[in-house]
Write a protein that holds these residues in place. Structure first.
Motif, PDB file in Angstrom:
ATOM      1  N   MET A  85      -5.285 -12.622-105.955  1.00  0.00           N
ATOM      2  CA  MET A  85      -3.653 -11.378-106.293  1.00  0.00           C
ATOM      3  C   MET A  85      -2.737 -11.401-107.172  1.00  0.00           C
ATOM      4  SD  MET A  85      -2.464 -11.269-102.368  1.00  0.00           S
ATOM      5  CE  MET A  85      -3.736 -11.080-100.438  1.00  0.00           C
ATOM      6  N   LYS A  86      -2.996 -13.471-107.623  1.00  0.00           N
ATOM      7  CA  LYS A  86      -1.507 -13.359-108.595  1.00  0.00           C
ATOM      8  C   LYS A  86      -2.817 -12.047-109.860  1.00  0.00           C
ATOM      9  CE  LYS A  86       1.439 -16.699-108.825  1.00  0.00           C
ATOM     10  NZ  LYS A  86       1.125 -18.157-109.071  1.00  0.00           N
ATOM     11  N   ALA A  87      -4.116 -13.017-110.163  1.00  0.00           N
ATOM     12  CA  ALA A  87      -4.988 -12.199-111.548  1.00  0.00           C
ATOM     13  C   ALA A  87      -4.233 -10.702-111.028  1.00  0.00           C
ATOM     14  CB  ALA A  87      -6.412 -12.526-110.778  1.00  0.00           C
ATOM     15  N   GLU A  88      -4.579  -9.949-109.762  1.00  0.00           N
ATOM     16  CA  GLU A  88      -4.051  -8.554-110.195  1.00  0.00           C
ATOM     17  C   GLU A  88      -2.561  -8.371-110.391  1.00  0.00           C
ATOM     18  OE1 GLU A  88      -3.904  -5.032-106.207  1.00  0.00           O
ATOM     19  OE2 GLU A  88      -5.777  -7.121-105.647  1.00  0.00           O
ATOM     20  N   PHE A  89      -1.976  -9.117-109.800  1.00  0.00           N
ATOM     21  CA  PHE A  89      -0.716  -8.833-110.029  1.00  0.00           C
ATOM     22  C   PHE A  89      -0.360  -8.505-111.588  1.00  0.00           C
ATOM     23  CE2 PHE A  89       3.245 -10.258-111.730  1.00  0.00           C
ATOM     24  CZ  PHE A  89       4.494  -9.643-110.598  1.00  0.00           C
ATOM     25  N   GLU A  90      -1.109  -9.517-112.525  1.00  0.00           N
ATOM     26  CA  GLU A  90      -1.079  -9.723-113.818  1.00  0.00           C
ATOM     27  C   GLU A  90      -1.772  -8.809-114.364  1.00  0.00           C
ATOM     28  OE1 GLU A  90       1.093 -12.165-115.640  1.00  0.00           O
ATOM     29  OE2 GLU A  90       1.873 -12.735-113.894  1.00  0.00           O
ATOM     30  N   THR A  99      17.408  -7.191-110.533  1.00  0.00           N
ATOM     31  CA  THR A  99      17.066  -6.916-109.530  1.00  0.00           C
ATOM     32  C   THR A  99      15.876  -5.887-110.270  1.00  0.00           C
ATOM     33  OG1 THR A  99      18.041  -5.620-108.753  1.00  0.00           O
ATOM     34  CG2 THR A  99      18.412  -7.397-107.996  1.00  0.00           C
ATOM     35  N   ILE A 100      14.455  -6.183-109.210  1.00  0.00           N
ATOM     36  CA  ILE A 100      13.883  -5.201-109.218  1.00  0.00           C
ATOM     37  C   ILE A 100      14.282  -3.642-108.586  1.00  0.00           C
ATOM     38  CG2 ILE A 100      11.792  -4.250-108.251  1.00  0.00           C
ATOM     39  CD1 ILE A 100      11.276  -7.218-107.364  1.00  0.00           C
ATOM     40  N   LEU A 124       8.446  -4.292-116.525  1.00  0.00           N
ATOM     41  CA  LEU A 124       8.623  -4.030-117.492  1.00  0.00           C
ATOM     42  C   LEU A 124       7.439  -4.015-118.410  1.00  0.00           C
ATOM     43  CD1 LEU A 124      12.629  -5.564-117.601  1.00  0.00           C
ATOM     44  CD2 LEU A 124      11.620  -3.088-117.025  1.00  0.00           C
ATOM     45  N   ARG A 125       6.661  -4.762-118.702  1.00  0.00           N
ATOM     46  CA  ARG A 125       5.611  -4.924-119.496  1.00  0.00           C
ATOM     47  C   ARG A 125       4.577  -4.254-118.897  1.00  0.00           C
ATOM     48  NH1 ARG A 125       6.292 -10.125-117.954  1.00  0.00           N
ATOM     49  NH2 ARG A 125       3.691 -10.197-116.979  1.00  0.00           N
ATOM     50  N   ALA A 126       4.257  -3.449-117.717  1.00  0.00           N
ATOM     51  CA  ALA A 126       3.295  -2.597-117.223  1.00  0.00           C
ATOM     52  C   ALA A 126       4.379  -1.263-116.976  1.00  0.00           C
ATOM     53  CB  ALA A 126       3.793  -2.657-115.044  1.00  0.00           C
ATOM     54  N   MET A 127       5.204  -0.994-117.917  1.00  0.00           N
ATOM     55  CA  MET A 127       5.381   0.120-117.939  1.00  0.00           C
ATOM     56  C   MET A 127       4.279   1.496-119.325  1.00  0.00           C
ATOM     57  SD  MET A 127       7.841   1.320-115.551  1.00  0.00           S
ATOM     58  CE  MET A 127       6.663   0.796-114.630  1.00  0.00           C
ATOM     59  N   PRO A 128       4.296   2.313-118.725  1.00  0.00           N
ATOM     60  CA  PRO A 128       3.723   2.700-119.986  1.00  0.00           C
ATOM     61  C   PRO A 128       4.272   3.298-121.049  1.00  0.00           C
ATOM     62  CG  PRO A 128       3.690   4.573-118.173  1.00  0.00           C
ATOM     63  CD  PRO A 128       4.387   3.052-117.639  1.00  0.00           C
ATOM     64  N   PRO A 129       3.794   4.043-121.972  1.00  0.00           N
ATOM     65  CA  PRO A 129       3.941   4.031-123.770  1.00  0.00           C
ATOM     66  C   PRO A 129       5.762   5.174-123.507  1.00  0.00           C
ATOM     67  CG  PRO A 129       1.876   3.979-124.415  1.00  0.00           C
ATOM     68  CD  PRO A 129       2.365   3.490-122.723  1.00  0.00           C
ATOM     69  N   LYS A 130       5.214   6.154-122.951  1.00  0.00           N
ATOM     70  CA  LYS A 130       7.024   7.221-121.823  1.00  0.00           C
ATOM     71  C   LYS A 130       8.218   5.974-122.123  1.00  0.00           C
ATOM     72  CE  LYS A 130       5.382   7.938-117.632  1.00  0.00           C
ATOM     73  NZ  LYS A 130       4.939   9.822-117.113  1.00  0.00           N
ATOM     74  N   PHE A 131       7.925   5.093-121.142  1.00  0.00           N
ATOM     75  CA  PHE A 131       9.020   4.438-120.641  1.00  0.00           C
ATOM     76  C   PHE A 131       9.335   3.075-121.538  1.00  0.00           C
ATOM     77  CE2 PHE A 131       7.303   6.161-116.436  1.00  0.00           C
ATOM     78  CZ  PHE A 131       8.322   6.003-115.993  1.00  0.00           C
ATOM     79  N   SER A 158      13.170 -12.805-110.550  1.00  0.00           N
ATOM     80  CA  SER A 158      12.834 -12.228-112.481  1.00  0.00           C
ATOM     81  C   SER A 158      11.615 -12.162-113.371  1.00  0.00           C
ATOM     82  CB  SER A 158      13.649 -13.384-113.668  1.00  0.00           C
ATOM     83  OG  SER A 158      13.042 -14.623-112.853  1.00  0.00           O
ATOM     84  N   TYR A 159      10.554 -13.166-112.631  1.00  0.00           N
ATOM     85  CA  TYR A 159       9.160 -12.965-112.717  1.00  0.00           C
ATOM     86  C   TYR A 159       8.823 -11.502-112.468  1.00  0.00           C
ATOM     87  CZ  TYR A 159       3.929 -14.021-112.688  1.00  0.00           C
ATOM     88  OH  TYR A 159       2.562 -14.315-112.866  1.00  0.00           O
TER      89      TYR A 159
END
Length: 195
Positions: free
Chosen positions: A109-114, A179-180, A155-162, A148-149
């Protein structure tokens, strides 16, 4: 007479054994060791001399202690073990094996999360639900995932439009305390402006 009553109370006073569950083997085994030592039967679990004969009464007392501290479904799987030592080893294998499976699930699941990334055509709400569901599953398995993790991953998972809003949040926000929900709120506001 009062002295006799105290003696009989002491002799009938038993120990409350901890109940083994699927997630508490380590704590359970430590407590059971102390209880068995108190009853003088731990020596049948860890034999100093494997060739020496085990006293049958002590073995049965240790076995009784183990049986009192495990749920019926586990009892049914180990009932064919004839000694306390074999029963103890079977429980250890069963529980630590389950723990290894749990750790493997956490790693998967952590690999899937990353690897999680929001697709360009995906709605922000849908992505956030996927992310939160995965985080919840990981935390339910006992793995600590700091807020925070998760915020940084979001934030890293957002597409270019964000890109504009994520850059602003990273530059001017304190990601250690945000917070999230705060991040999602900012991203939703940005998504509305894009529409």
């Amino acid at each position: 007479m009062a002295m006799e009553m105290n003696k009989s109370k002491e002799s009938t006073l038993g120990l409350n054994y901890p109940m083994l569950t699927k997630s508490n083997y380590t704590a359970w085994s430590l407590k059971m060791k102390v209880f068995m030592e108190a009853h003088g039967v731990w020596e049948v679990i860890v034999l100093k001399d494997p060739k020496a004969a085990v006293e049958e009464k002590k073995d049965k007392m240790a076995l009784a202690a183990i049986y009192q501290s495990i749920p019926d479904d586990m009892l049914l799987t180990i009932v064919e073990k004839m000694t306390a030592k074999r029963t103890w080893e079977a429980l250890k294998t069963m529980c630590l094996g389950a723990d290894r499976v749990k750790q493997a699930k956490v790693q998967t699941m952590k690999a899937e999360f990353e690897a999680l990334q929001m697709k360009d055509v995906e709605a922000l709400d849908d992505f956030c639900m996927r992310l939160n569901a995965l985080v919840t599953k990981i935390r339910e398995l006992g793995e600590d995932m700091a807020e925070s993790y998760v915020v940084k991953k979001l934030l890293r998972a957002m597409p270019p439009k964000f890109l504009q809003i994520t850059s602003t949040i990273e530059q001017f926000g304190d990601l250690k305390v945000m917070t999230i929900k705060e991040i999602i709120g900012s991203l939703k506001a940005h998504e509305e402006r894009l529409k």
